[in-house]
Design an enzyme around this catalytic site. Sequence first.
Site, mmCIF file in Angstrom:
data_model
loop_
_atom_site.group_PDB
_atom_site.id
_atom_site.type_symbol
_atom_site.label_atom_id
_atom_site.label_comp_id
_atom_site.label_asym_id
_atom_site.label_seq_id
_atom_site.Cartn_x
_atom_site.Cartn_y
_atom_site.Cartn_z
ATOM 1 N N LYS A 117 0.825 -1.212 0.000
ATOM 2 C CA LYS A 117 0.000 0.000 0.000
ATOM 3 C C LYS A 117 0.853 1.254 0.000
ATOM 4 C CE LYS A 117 -4.508 -1.427 1.591
ATOM 5 N NZ LYS A 117 -5.677 -1.084 2.396
ATOM 6 N N LYS A 199 -5.899 -9.720 -7.858
ATOM 7 C CA LYS A 199 -7.184 -9.931 -7.199
ATOM 8 C C LYS A 199 -8.246 -8.985 -7.762
ATOM 9 C CE LYS A 199 -8.477 -9.302 -2.575
ATOM 10 N NZ LYS A 199 -8.247 -9.294 -1.124
ATOM 11 N N LYS A 202 -12.044 -3.177 -6.650
ATOM 12 C CA LYS A 202 -12.812 -2.018 -7.137
ATOM 13 C C LYS A 202 -11.888 -0.943 -7.666
ATOM 14 C CE LYS A 202 -13.592 -2.223 -2.343
ATOM 15 N NZ LYS A 202 -14.533 -2.905 -1.497
#
Length: 333
Positions: A117, A199, A202
Amino acid sequence: MENTDKKQVVFSAIQPSGTITLGNYLGAVRNWVAMQNEYDCIYALADLHTITVRQEPAAMRRNILDAYASIMACGIDVEKSIFFIQSHVHTHAELAWILNCYTQFGELSRMTQFKDKSAKHADNINAGLFTYPSLMAGDILLYQADKVPVGADQQQHIELTRDIATRFNGLYGNVFKIPEGFIPKNGARVMSLQNPLSKMSKSDENVNGCVHLLDPPEVIMKKFKRAVTDSDACVRYAEGKDGVNNLMTIYGAVTGKSYEQIETEFAGKGYGDFKTAVGEAVVEELRPIRERYEQLIKDKAYLESCYHKADEIALKISSRTLSKVMKKIGFVR
Ligand code: TRP
Protein backbone atom coordinates in the site's frame (compact mmCIF):
# COMPACT_ATOMS: atom_id res chain seq x y z
CA MET A 1 -11.70 -25.39 29.73
CA GLU A 2 -13.72 -24.85 26.59
CA ASN A 3 -17.37 -24.34 27.29
CA THR A 4 -18.86 -26.84 24.87
CA ASP A 5 -22.44 -25.57 25.10
CA LYS A 6 -21.50 -22.14 23.98
CA LYS A 7 -21.03 -21.44 20.31
CA GLN A 8 -17.64 -20.21 19.21
CA VAL A 9 -17.33 -16.53 18.38
CA VAL A 10 -16.54 -15.56 14.80
CA PHE A 11 -15.37 -12.04 14.05
CA SER A 12 -14.73 -10.50 10.67
CA ALA A 13 -14.85 -7.12 9.03
CA ILE A 14 -14.77 -5.56 5.62
CA GLN A 15 -13.76 -2.08 4.51
CA PRO A 16 -16.56 0.00 3.00
CA SER A 17 -14.16 1.69 0.59
CA GLY A 18 -16.33 1.64 -2.50
CA THR A 19 -18.84 -0.88 -3.69
CA ILE A 20 -18.95 -4.50 -2.62
CA THR A 21 -17.60 -6.66 -5.43
CA LEU A 22 -18.27 -10.17 -6.67
CA GLY A 23 -14.86 -10.97 -5.18
CA ASN A 24 -15.91 -9.73 -1.73
CA TYR A 25 -19.10 -11.72 -2.02
CA LEU A 26 -17.69 -15.06 -3.16
CA GLY A 27 -14.53 -14.70 -1.09
CA ALA A 28 -15.98 -13.42 2.16
CA VAL A 29 -19.56 -12.27 2.63
CA ARG A 30 -21.16 -15.48 1.38
CA ASN A 31 -19.22 -17.33 4.06
CA TRP A 32 -20.25 -14.85 6.69
CA VAL A 33 -23.82 -15.73 5.83
CA ALA A 34 -23.14 -19.47 5.97
CA MET A 35 -21.49 -19.28 9.39
CA GLN A 36 -24.44 -17.62 11.10
CA ASN A 37 -26.05 -20.84 12.27
CA GLU A 38 -23.01 -22.57 13.60
CA TYR A 39 -21.32 -19.64 15.35
CA ASP A 40 -22.02 -16.47 17.26
CA CYS A 41 -21.07 -14.08 14.52
CA ILE A 42 -19.91 -10.53 14.92
CA TYR A 43 -19.29 -8.58 11.73
CA ALA A 44 -18.21 -5.00 11.20
CA LEU A 45 -17.85 -2.39 8.55
CA ALA A 46 -14.25 -1.32 9.15
CA ASP A 47 -14.73 2.33 8.26
CA LEU A 48 -11.88 3.50 10.52
CA HIS A 49 -9.53 1.40 8.43
CA THR A 50 -10.82 3.04 5.28
CA ILE A 51 -9.33 6.46 6.00
CA THR A 52 -5.77 5.14 5.83
CA VAL A 53 -6.34 6.00 2.18
CA ARG A 54 -7.81 9.43 1.44
CA GLN A 55 -11.60 9.37 0.93
CA GLU A 56 -13.97 11.92 -0.49
CA PRO A 57 -16.50 12.71 2.31
CA ALA A 58 -19.73 12.47 0.31
CA ALA A 59 -18.61 9.26 -1.37
CA MET A 60 -17.51 7.81 1.95
CA ARG A 61 -20.91 8.48 3.52
CA ARG A 62 -22.65 6.84 0.58
CA ASN A 63 -20.26 3.89 0.50
CA ILE A 64 -20.81 3.08 4.16
CA LEU A 65 -24.59 2.97 3.85
CA ASP A 66 -24.40 1.13 0.53
CA ALA A 67 -22.03 -1.45 1.95
CA TYR A 68 -24.22 -1.94 5.00
CA ALA A 69 -27.32 -2.47 2.88
CA SER A 70 -25.47 -4.64 0.35
CA ILE A 71 -24.06 -6.97 2.96
CA MET A 72 -27.42 -7.27 4.67
CA ALA A 73 -28.92 -8.01 1.27
CA CYS A 74 -26.48 -10.91 0.89
CA GLY A 75 -28.19 -12.57 3.83
CA ILE A 76 -26.70 -11.29 7.07
CA ASP A 77 -29.50 -11.76 9.54
CA VAL A 78 -29.39 -8.94 12.06
CA GLU A 79 -31.54 -10.95 14.46
CA LYS A 80 -28.91 -13.66 14.57
CA SER A 81 -25.64 -11.84 14.07
CA ILE A 82 -24.19 -8.57 15.25
CA PHE A 83 -23.42 -6.39 12.26
CA PHE A 84 -22.11 -3.01 13.35
CA ILE A 85 -20.15 0.01 12.18
CA GLN A 86 -16.65 0.20 13.64
CA SER A 87 -16.45 3.99 14.04
CA HIS A 88 -19.68 3.96 16.08
CA VAL A 89 -18.06 1.84 18.76
CA HIS A 90 -15.41 3.93 20.46
CA THR A 91 -13.64 1.00 22.13
CA HIS A 92 -11.99 0.14 18.81
CA ALA A 93 -9.99 3.34 18.50
CA GLU A 94 -9.13 3.16 22.20
CA LEU A 95 -7.83 -0.40 22.20
CA ALA A 96 -5.97 0.32 18.97
CA TRP A 97 -3.99 3.06 20.73
CA ILE A 98 -3.18 0.76 23.60
CA LEU A 99 -2.13 -2.09 21.33
CA ASN A 100 0.09 0.29 19.38
CA CYS A 101 2.16 0.48 22.53
CA TYR A 102 2.51 -3.32 22.57
CA THR A 103 3.38 -3.68 18.89
CA GLN A 104 6.89 -3.27 17.63
CA PHE A 105 7.97 -0.99 14.81
CA GLY A 106 9.85 -3.92 13.31
CA GLU A 107 6.75 -6.11 13.28
CA LEU A 108 4.67 -3.50 11.49
CA SER A 109 7.50 -2.87 9.03
CA ARG A 110 7.35 -6.48 7.93
CA MET A 111 3.68 -6.40 6.92
CA THR A 112 3.50 -7.02 3.21
CA GLN A 113 0.23 -5.13 2.87
CA PHE A 114 1.91 -2.04 4.32
CA LYS A 115 4.72 -2.36 1.82
CA ASP A 116 2.29 -2.82 -1.07
CA LYS A 117 0.00 0.00 0.00
CA SER A 118 2.80 2.44 0.66
CA ALA A 119 4.18 1.73 -2.80
CA LYS A 120 0.72 2.36 -4.24
CA HIS A 121 0.01 5.52 -2.23
CA ALA A 122 3.52 6.93 -2.12
CA ASP A 123 2.19 10.46 -1.64
CA ASN A 124 0.35 9.53 1.57
CA ILE A 125 2.25 7.00 3.65
CA ASN A 126 0.56 8.03 6.86
CA ALA A 127 1.06 6.60 10.33
CA GLY A 128 -2.41 5.02 10.20
CA LEU A 129 -1.44 2.98 7.19
CA PHE A 130 1.50 1.73 9.21
CA THR A 131 -0.42 0.96 12.44
CA TYR A 132 -3.49 -0.41 10.66
CA PRO A 133 -2.75 -3.96 11.93
CA SER A 134 -3.00 -2.87 15.58
CA LEU A 135 -6.47 -1.47 14.90
CA MET A 136 -7.38 -4.74 13.24
CA ALA A 137 -5.95 -6.69 16.18
CA GLY A 138 -8.10 -4.58 18.50
CA ASP A 139 -11.22 -5.31 16.43
CA ILE A 140 -10.72 -9.01 16.89
CA LEU A 141 -9.46 -9.12 20.47
CA LEU A 142 -12.23 -6.92 21.86
CA TYR A 143 -14.73 -9.69 21.17
CA GLN A 144 -12.59 -12.58 22.41
CA ALA A 145 -13.09 -14.13 18.99
CA ASP A 146 -12.26 -17.78 18.43
CA LYS A 147 -12.22 -17.68 14.66
CA VAL A 148 -11.52 -15.00 12.10
CA PRO A 149 -12.37 -15.86 8.50
CA VAL A 150 -10.20 -13.75 6.19
CA GLY A 151 -8.64 -13.86 2.77
CA ALA A 152 -5.06 -14.98 2.30
CA ASP A 153 -3.93 -11.34 2.10
CA GLN A 154 -4.97 -10.81 5.74
CA GLN A 155 -3.36 -13.92 7.24
CA GLN A 156 -0.21 -12.03 8.16
CA HIS A 157 -2.31 -9.55 10.15
CA ILE A 158 -3.96 -12.41 12.01
CA GLU A 159 -0.55 -13.84 12.87
CA LEU A 160 0.46 -10.44 14.21
CA THR A 161 -2.79 -10.25 16.21
CA ARG A 162 -1.93 -13.58 17.82
CA ASP A 163 1.60 -12.36 18.62
CA ILE A 164 0.33 -9.15 20.19
CA ALA A 165 -2.30 -11.00 22.23
CA THR A 166 0.20 -13.61 23.39
CA ARG A 167 2.65 -10.90 24.40
CA PHE A 168 -0.04 -9.00 26.32
CA ASN A 169 -1.25 -12.15 28.06
CA GLY A 170 2.36 -12.95 28.97
CA LEU A 171 2.65 -9.62 30.74
CA TYR A 172 -0.75 -9.42 32.43
CA GLY A 173 -2.34 -12.87 32.55
CA ASN A 174 -5.12 -14.23 30.41
CA VAL A 175 -6.82 -11.15 29.06
CA PHE A 176 -7.27 -12.05 25.41
CA LYS A 177 -8.48 -15.18 23.70
CA ILE A 178 -5.89 -16.11 21.08
CA PRO A 179 -7.87 -16.10 17.82
CA GLU A 180 -7.41 -18.41 14.90
CA GLY A 181 -7.46 -17.16 11.37
CA PHE A 182 -8.87 -19.39 8.71
CA ILE A 183 -9.42 -19.23 5.01
CA PRO A 184 -12.96 -20.58 4.47
CA LYS A 185 -12.70 -23.73 2.37
CA ASN A 186 -15.45 -22.68 0.01
CA GLY A 187 -14.20 -19.10 -0.16
CA ALA A 188 -13.24 -18.47 -3.75
CA ARG A 189 -10.30 -16.23 -4.57
CA VAL A 190 -11.69 -14.21 -7.45
CA MET A 191 -9.26 -12.48 -9.78
CA SER A 192 -9.71 -9.50 -12.12
CA LEU A 193 -11.51 -10.43 -15.34
CA GLN A 194 -9.02 -8.28 -17.23
CA ASN A 195 -5.83 -9.16 -15.39
CA PRO A 196 -6.34 -12.58 -13.83
CA LEU A 197 -3.01 -12.39 -12.01
CA SER A 198 -4.29 -9.74 -9.64
CA LYS A 199 -7.18 -9.93 -7.20
CA MET A 200 -10.57 -8.57 -8.33
CA SER A 201 -10.57 -5.06 -6.95
CA LYS A 202 -12.81 -2.02 -7.14
CA SER A 203 -9.68 0.02 -7.79
CA ASP A 204 -8.88 -1.97 -10.96
CA GLU A 205 -7.94 0.63 -13.57
CA ASN A 206 -9.95 -1.33 -16.16
CA VAL A 207 -13.64 -1.15 -15.18
CA ASN A 208 -14.31 -4.43 -16.97
CA GLY A 209 -12.00 -6.25 -14.56
CA CYS A 210 -14.34 -5.92 -11.61
CA VAL A 211 -17.97 -7.04 -11.22
CA HIS A 212 -19.87 -5.13 -8.57
CA LEU A 213 -22.58 -6.77 -6.54
CA LEU A 214 -25.09 -4.21 -7.77
CA ASP A 215 -24.11 -4.16 -11.45
CA PRO A 216 -27.21 -4.54 -13.65
CA PRO A 217 -27.47 -7.84 -15.57
CA GLU A 218 -26.46 -6.37 -18.92
CA VAL A 219 -23.31 -4.87 -17.41
CA ILE A 220 -22.41 -8.18 -15.78
CA MET A 221 -22.89 -10.01 -19.09
CA LYS A 222 -20.76 -7.46 -20.93
CA LYS A 223 -17.93 -7.78 -18.42
CA PHE A 224 -17.91 -11.58 -18.65
CA LYS A 225 -18.04 -11.52 -22.44
CA ARG A 226 -14.95 -9.31 -22.44
CA ALA A 227 -13.10 -11.40 -19.87
CA VAL A 228 -9.51 -12.26 -20.76
CA THR A 229 -8.96 -15.93 -21.70
CA ASP A 230 -6.24 -17.55 -23.83
CA SER A 231 -5.67 -19.05 -27.27
CA ASP A 232 -6.02 -22.66 -26.12
CA ALA A 233 -9.79 -22.59 -26.83
CA CYS A 234 -10.48 -25.34 -24.32
CA VAL A 235 -12.29 -25.02 -21.00
CA ARG A 236 -9.94 -26.80 -18.63
CA TYR A 237 -8.23 -25.88 -15.39
CA ALA A 238 -4.48 -25.79 -15.91
CA GLU A 239 -1.37 -23.84 -15.07
CA GLY A 240 -0.89 -20.74 -17.16
CA LYS A 241 -4.61 -20.54 -18.05
CA ASP A 242 -5.25 -17.87 -15.44
CA GLY A 243 -8.20 -16.21 -17.16
CA VAL A 244 -10.04 -19.48 -17.78
CA ASN A 245 -9.13 -20.79 -14.35
CA ASN A 246 -10.64 -17.68 -12.81
CA LEU A 247 -13.87 -18.04 -14.79
CA MET A 248 -14.04 -21.70 -13.77
CA THR A 249 -13.55 -20.71 -10.13
CA ILE A 250 -16.38 -18.19 -10.34
CA TYR A 251 -18.67 -20.61 -12.16
CA GLY A 252 -17.85 -23.36 -9.66
CA ALA A 253 -18.41 -21.07 -6.68
CA VAL A 254 -21.81 -20.01 -7.95
CA THR A 255 -23.11 -23.36 -9.26
CA GLY A 256 -21.37 -25.70 -6.82
CA LYS A 257 -19.86 -27.65 -9.75
CA SER A 258 -16.36 -29.07 -9.58
CA TYR A 259 -13.68 -28.25 -12.15
CA GLU A 260 -14.12 -31.73 -13.70
CA GLN A 261 -17.87 -31.23 -14.04
CA ILE A 262 -17.28 -27.86 -15.68
CA GLU A 263 -14.74 -29.35 -18.09
CA THR A 264 -17.25 -32.05 -19.09
CA GLU A 265 -20.07 -29.54 -19.45
CA PHE A 266 -18.07 -27.41 -21.86
CA ALA A 267 -16.15 -30.13 -23.71
CA GLY A 268 -16.06 -29.22 -27.38
CA LYS A 269 -17.61 -25.81 -26.76
CA GLY A 270 -15.91 -22.48 -27.27
CA TYR A 271 -15.09 -19.73 -24.80
CA GLY A 272 -18.04 -17.68 -26.04
CA ASP A 273 -20.55 -20.25 -24.74
CA PHE A 274 -18.61 -20.65 -21.53
CA LYS A 275 -18.42 -16.93 -20.80
CA THR A 276 -22.15 -16.56 -21.44
CA ALA A 277 -22.88 -19.40 -19.03
CA VAL A 278 -20.67 -17.89 -16.33
CA GLY A 279 -22.25 -14.46 -16.83
CA GLU A 280 -25.76 -15.87 -16.64
CA ALA A 281 -25.00 -17.88 -13.51
CA VAL A 282 -23.60 -14.79 -11.80
CA VAL A 283 -26.57 -12.67 -12.89
CA GLU A 284 -28.96 -15.20 -11.33
CA GLU A 285 -26.92 -15.44 -8.14
CA LEU A 286 -26.86 -11.68 -7.70
CA ARG A 287 -30.43 -10.92 -8.79
CA PRO A 288 -32.13 -11.53 -5.43
CA ILE A 289 -29.34 -9.66 -3.65
CA ARG A 290 -29.81 -6.61 -5.83
CA GLU A 291 -33.57 -6.71 -5.35
CA ARG A 292 -33.22 -6.93 -1.59
CA TYR A 293 -30.66 -4.12 -1.65
CA GLU A 294 -33.06 -1.86 -3.56
CA GLN A 295 -35.65 -2.34 -0.82
CA LEU A 296 -33.18 -1.82 2.02
CA ILE A 297 -31.51 1.30 0.68
CA LYS A 298 -34.89 3.00 0.35
CA ASP A 299 -35.57 2.48 4.04
CA LYS A 300 -32.85 4.49 5.77
CA ALA A 301 -34.73 4.46 9.07
CA TYR A 302 -34.75 0.67 9.13
CA LEU A 303 -31.07 0.45 8.22
CA GLU A 304 -30.25 2.91 10.96
CA SER A 305 -32.24 0.96 13.51
CA CYS A 306 -30.30 -2.18 12.53
CA TYR A 307 -26.87 -0.71 12.98
CA HIS A 308 -27.74 1.28 16.06
CA LYS A 309 -28.91 -1.86 17.76
CA ALA A 310 -25.79 -3.74 16.70
CA ASP A 311 -23.48 -0.83 17.67
CA GLU A 312 -24.94 -0.87 21.15
CA ILE A 313 -24.42 -4.59 21.66
CA ALA A 314 -20.90 -4.36 20.24
CA LEU A 315 -20.11 -1.53 22.65
CA LYS A 316 -21.35 -3.57 25.58
CA ILE A 317 -19.31 -6.66 24.71
CA SER A 318 -16.15 -4.77 23.78
CA SER A 319 -16.26 -2.52 26.84
CA ARG A 320 -15.82 -5.55 29.07
CA THR A 321 -12.54 -6.41 27.36
CA LEU A 322 -11.33 -2.82 27.23
CA SER A 323 -12.01 -2.31 30.94
CA LYS A 324 -10.09 -5.41 31.82
CA VAL A 325 -7.17 -4.35 29.64
CA MET A 326 -7.01 -0.89 31.19
CA LYS A 327 -7.23 -2.22 34.71
CA LYS A 328 -4.43 -4.73 34.08
CA ILE A 329 -2.16 -2.07 32.62
CA GLY A 330 -2.57 0.18 35.65
CA PHE A 331 -4.95 2.91 34.55
CA VAL A 332 -6.97 4.26 37.45
CA ARG A 333 -10.58 3.20 36.90
N1 TRP B 1 -8.22 -5.36 7.12
C1 TRP B 1 -9.32 -6.13 6.61
C2 TRP B 1 -9.36 -6.03 5.09
O1 TRP B 1 -8.96 -5.03 4.53
C3 TRP B 1 -10.63 -5.67 7.17
C4 TRP B 1 -10.64 -5.82 8.65
C5 TRP B 1 -10.58 -4.82 9.58
C6 TRP B 1 -10.75 -7.06 9.36
N2 TRP B 1 -10.63 -5.35 10.82
C7 TRP B 1 -10.74 -6.72 10.73
C8 TRP B 1 -10.86 -8.40 8.95
C9 TRP B 1 -10.81 -7.70 11.71
C10 TRP B 1 -10.93 -9.37 9.96
C11 TRP B 1 -10.91 -9.03 11.31
O2 TRP B 1 -9.82 -6.94 4.45
